[in-house]
Design a protein around this motif. Structure first.
Motif, PDB file in Angstrom:
ATOM      1  N   SER A  26       0.812  -1.215   0.000  1.00 33.13           N
ATOM      2  CA  SER A  26       0.000   0.000   0.000  1.00 33.13           C
ATOM      3  C   SER A  26       0.847   1.268   0.000  1.00 33.13           C
ATOM      4  O   SER A  26       2.006   1.266   0.420  1.00 33.13           O
ATOM      5  CB  SER A  26      -0.910   0.025   1.227  1.00 33.13           C
ATOM      6  N   ALA A  27       0.222   2.351  -0.424  1.00 30.00           N
ATOM      7  CA  ALA A  27       0.841   3.670  -0.413  1.00 30.00           C
ATOM      8  C   ALA A  27       0.780   4.272   0.984  1.00 30.00           C
ATOM      9  O   ALA A  27       0.021   3.818   1.845  1.00 30.00           O
ATOM     10  CB  ALA A  27       0.115   4.578  -1.405  1.00 30.00           C
ATOM     11  N   LEU A  28       1.551   5.323   1.205  1.00 31.95           N
ATOM     12  CA  LEU A  28       1.623   5.977   2.512  1.00 31.95           C
ATOM     13  C   LEU A  28       0.278   6.522   2.974  1.00 31.95           C
ATOM     14  O   LEU A  28      -0.044   6.468   4.145  1.00 31.95           O
ATOM     15  CB  LEU A  28       2.648   7.114   2.467  1.00 31.95           C
ATOM     16  N   LEU A  29      -0.533   7.007   2.067  1.00 28.16           N
ATOM     17  CA  LEU A  29      -1.785   7.636   2.462  1.00 28.16           C
ATOM     18  C   LEU A  29      -2.875   6.648   2.852  1.00 28.16           C
ATOM     19  O   LEU A  29      -3.927   7.045   3.340  1.00 28.16           O
ATOM     20  CB  LEU A  29      -2.287   8.559   1.351  1.00 28.16           C
ATOM     21  N   ASP A  30      -2.668   5.353   2.632  1.00 27.25           N
ATOM     22  CA  ASP A  30      -3.631   4.342   3.069  1.00 27.25           C
ATOM     23  C   ASP A  30      -3.304   3.952   4.505  1.00 27.25           C
ATOM     24  O   ASP A  30      -2.436   3.128   4.763  1.00 27.25           O
ATOM     25  CB  ASP A  30      -3.589   3.107   2.164  1.00 27.25           C
ATOM     26  N   LYS A  31      -3.969   4.591   5.429  1.00 30.45           N
ATOM     27  CA  LYS A  31      -3.698   4.347   6.845  1.00 30.45           C
ATOM     28  C   LYS A  31      -4.244   2.989   7.258  1.00 30.45           C
ATOM     29  O   LYS A  31      -5.386   2.657   6.965  1.00 30.45           O
ATOM     30  CB  LYS A  31      -4.327   5.437   7.709  1.00 30.45           C
ATOM     31  N   PRO A  32      -3.409   2.178   7.924  1.00 33.87           N
ATOM     32  CA  PRO A  32      -3.880   0.871   8.377  1.00 33.87           C
ATOM     33  C   PRO A  32      -5.154   1.013   9.183  1.00 33.87           C
ATOM     34  O   PRO A  32      -5.292   1.979   9.922  1.00 33.87           O
ATOM     35  CB  PRO A  32      -2.732   0.379   9.254  1.00 33.87           C
ATOM     36  N   PRO A  33      -6.097   0.126   9.032  1.00 38.59           N
ATOM     37  CA  PRO A  33      -6.075  -1.159   8.339  1.00 38.59           C
ATOM     38  C   PRO A  33      -6.567  -1.108   6.892  1.00 38.59           C
ATOM     39  O   PRO A  33      -7.062  -2.114   6.391  1.00 38.59           O
ATOM     40  CB  PRO A  33      -7.005  -2.011   9.193  1.00 38.59           C
ATOM     41  N   LYS A  34      -6.440   0.004   6.199  1.00 31.93           N
ATOM     42  CA  LYS A  34      -6.832   0.074   4.791  1.00 31.93           C
ATOM     43  C   LYS A  34      -5.674  -0.364   3.914  1.00 31.93           C
ATOM     44  O   LYS A  34      -4.510  -0.175   4.269  1.00 31.93           O
ATOM     45  CB  LYS A  34      -7.258   1.492   4.427  1.00 31.93           C
ATOM     46  N   PHE A  35      -5.987  -0.925   2.741  1.00 30.20           N
ATOM     47  CA  PHE A  35      -4.966  -1.411   1.824  1.00 30.20           C
ATOM     48  C   PHE A  35      -5.248  -0.901   0.413  1.00 30.20           C
ATOM     49  O   PHE A  35      -6.390  -0.942  -0.048  1.00 30.20           O
ATOM     50  CB  PHE A  35      -4.937  -2.941   1.810  1.00 30.20           C
ATOM     51  N   THR A  36      -4.191  -0.456  -0.276  1.00 29.78           N
ATOM     52  CA  THR A  36      -4.307  -0.029  -1.666  1.00 29.78           C
ATOM     53  C   THR A  36      -4.787  -1.186  -2.525  1.00 29.78           C
ATOM     54  O   THR A  36      -4.355  -2.323  -2.340  1.00 29.78           O
ATOM     55  CB  THR A  36      -2.930   0.462  -2.179  1.00 29.78           C
ATOM     56  N   PHE A  37      -5.666  -0.909  -3.474  1.00 26.36           N
ATOM     57  CA  PHE A  37      -6.205  -1.875  -4.439  1.00 26.36           C
ATOM     58  C   PHE A  37      -7.012  -3.002  -3.791  1.00 26.36           C
ATOM     59  O   PHE A  37      -7.270  -4.028  -4.416  1.00 26.36           O
ATOM     60  CB  PHE A  37      -5.100  -2.503  -5.308  1.00 26.36           C
ATOM     61  N   TRP A  38      -7.457  -2.847  -2.539  1.00 22.98           N
ATOM     62  CA  TRP A  38      -8.158  -3.923  -1.837  1.00 22.98           C
ATOM     63  C   TRP A  38      -9.384  -4.396  -2.612  1.00 22.98           C
ATOM     64  O   TRP A  38      -9.532  -5.579  -2.877  1.00 22.98           O
ATOM     65  CB  TRP A  38      -8.548  -3.466  -0.427  1.00 22.98           C
ATOM     66  N   ARG A  39     -10.240  -3.485  -2.979  1.00 25.55           N
ATOM     67  CA  ARG A  39     -11.476  -3.861  -3.666  1.00 25.55           C
ATOM     68  C   ARG A  39     -11.185  -4.482  -5.035  1.00 25.55           C
ATOM     69  O   ARG A  39     -11.783  -5.483  -5.419  1.00 25.55           O
ATOM     70  CB  ARG A  39     -12.378  -2.640  -3.825  1.00 25.55           C
ATOM     71  N   THR A  40     -10.257  -3.913  -5.763  1.00 29.05           N
ATOM     72  CA  THR A  40      -9.915  -4.418  -7.104  1.00 29.05           C
ATOM     73  C   THR A  40      -9.301  -5.807  -7.038  1.00 29.05           C
ATOM     74  O   THR A  40      -9.717  -6.718  -7.762  1.00 29.05           O
ATOM     75  CB  THR A  40      -8.931  -3.456  -7.799  1.00 29.05           C
ATOM     76  N   LEU A  41      -8.314  -5.996  -6.179  1.00 31.71           N
ATOM     77  CA  LEU A  41      -7.608  -7.282  -6.138  1.00 31.71           C
ATOM     78  C   LEU A  41      -8.431  -8.408  -5.530  1.00 31.71           C
ATOM     79  O   LEU A  41      -8.176  -9.580  -5.813  1.00 31.71           O
ATOM     80  CB  LEU A  41      -6.278  -7.135  -5.392  1.00 31.71           C
ATOM     81  N   LYS A  42      -9.416  -8.079  -4.706  1.00 35.49           N
ATOM     82  CA  LYS A  42     -10.259  -9.139  -4.152  1.00 35.49           C
ATOM     83  C   LYS A  42     -11.041  -9.862  -5.257  1.00 35.49           C
ATOM     84  O   LYS A  42     -11.495 -10.972  -5.061  1.00 35.49           O
ATOM     85  CB  LYS A  42     -11.240  -8.565  -3.117  1.00 35.49           C
ATOM     86  N   SER A  43     -11.163  -9.238  -6.435  1.00 34.91           N
ATOM     87  CA  SER A  43     -11.890  -9.873  -7.538  1.00 34.91           C
ATOM     88  C   SER A  43     -10.957 -10.631  -8.484  1.00 34.91           C
ATOM     89  O   SER A  43     -11.419 -11.242  -9.439  1.00 34.91           O
ATOM     90  CB  SER A  43     -12.674  -8.817  -8.325  1.00 34.91           C
ATOM     91  N   VAL A  44      -9.657 -10.623  -8.217  1.00 31.94           N
ATOM     92  CA  VAL A  44      -8.678 -11.318  -9.056  1.00 31.94           C
ATOM     93  C   VAL A  44      -8.529 -12.747  -8.542  1.00 31.94           C
ATOM     94  O   VAL A  44      -8.562 -12.997  -7.338  1.00 31.94           O
ATOM     95  CB  VAL A  44      -7.324 -10.574  -9.032  1.00 31.94           C
ATOM     96  N   ASN A  45      -8.340 -13.687  -9.439  1.00 28.38           N
ATOM     97  CA  ASN A  45      -8.289 -15.108  -9.082  1.00 28.38           C
ATOM     98  C   ASN A  45      -6.876 -15.537  -8.660  1.00 28.38           C
ATOM     99  O   ASN A  45      -6.251 -16.373  -9.298  1.00 28.38           O
ATOM    100  CB  ASN A  45      -8.784 -15.955 -10.264  1.00 28.38           C
ATOM    101  N   THR A  46      -6.356 -14.934  -7.571  1.00 27.07           N
ATOM    102  CA  THR A  46      -5.063 -15.344  -7.012  1.00 27.07           C
ATOM    103  C   THR A  46      -5.170 -15.337  -5.492  1.00 27.07           C
ATOM    104  O   THR A  46      -6.148 -14.859  -4.926  1.00 27.07           O
ATOM    105  CB  THR A  46      -3.918 -14.371  -7.411  1.00 27.07           C
ATOM    106  N   ASN A  47      -4.152 -15.864  -4.842  1.00 25.44           N
ATOM    107  CA  ASN A  47      -3.964 -15.644  -3.418  1.00 25.44           C
ATOM    108  C   ASN A  47      -3.455 -14.219  -3.283  1.00 25.44           C
ATOM    109  O   ASN A  47      -2.733 -13.736  -4.161  1.00 25.44           O
ATOM    110  CB  ASN A  47      -2.921 -16.616  -2.866  1.00 25.44           C
ATOM    111  N   ILE A  48      -3.794 -13.535  -2.205  1.00 25.24           N
ATOM    112  CA  ILE A  48      -3.396 -12.134  -2.084  1.00 25.24           C
ATOM    113  C   ILE A  48      -2.838 -11.861  -0.691  1.00 25.24           C
ATOM    114  O   ILE A  48      -3.428 -12.260   0.318  1.00 25.24           O
ATOM    115  CB  ILE A  48      -4.585 -11.194  -2.343  1.00 25.24           C
TER     116      ILE A  48
END
Length: 108
Positions: A26-48
């Protein structure tokens, strides 16, 4: 997908139909517990494996909650790959997360 391991700074999601692990820093501006690309990557067919940095250390000390700094993080990823028969690792990061992609590849 099933959440296997997590804390405020990382989440490992298992996709039983994939032998690929995507690591997203994640980028600096994504304060934990938020993650960059979370919504997008959850739809990808891989382990993340979503990762975030604690403040402005820019990942130089690794991922909080995974002991051993950057090298400890590499060992953690290797243990995931062994445990779940993962044969390919893909990394992605934006802003300071892109810098961690470089740190990870150097440490690996």
């Amino acid at each position: 997908m099933k959440l296997i391991d997590s804390n405020v700074f990382f989440q490992f999601w298992r996709n039983e139909s994939s032998n690929v692990l995507t690591i997203c820093f994640s980028a600096l501006l994504d304060k934990p517990p938020k993650f960059t690309f979370w919504r997008t990557l959850k739809s990808v067919n891989t382990n993340i494996l979503f990762c975030n940095s604690s403040g402005s250390n820019w990942y130089r000390t690794g991922i909080e909650g995974i002991n051993g700094g950057i090298y400890g993080f590499v060992k953690y990823v290797e243990s995931i790959c062994t445990r779940f028969s993962i044969t390919r690792v893909v990394t992605i990061g934006s802003s300071m997360g892109g810098g961690m992609v470089h740190f990870y590849m150097e440490a690996y």
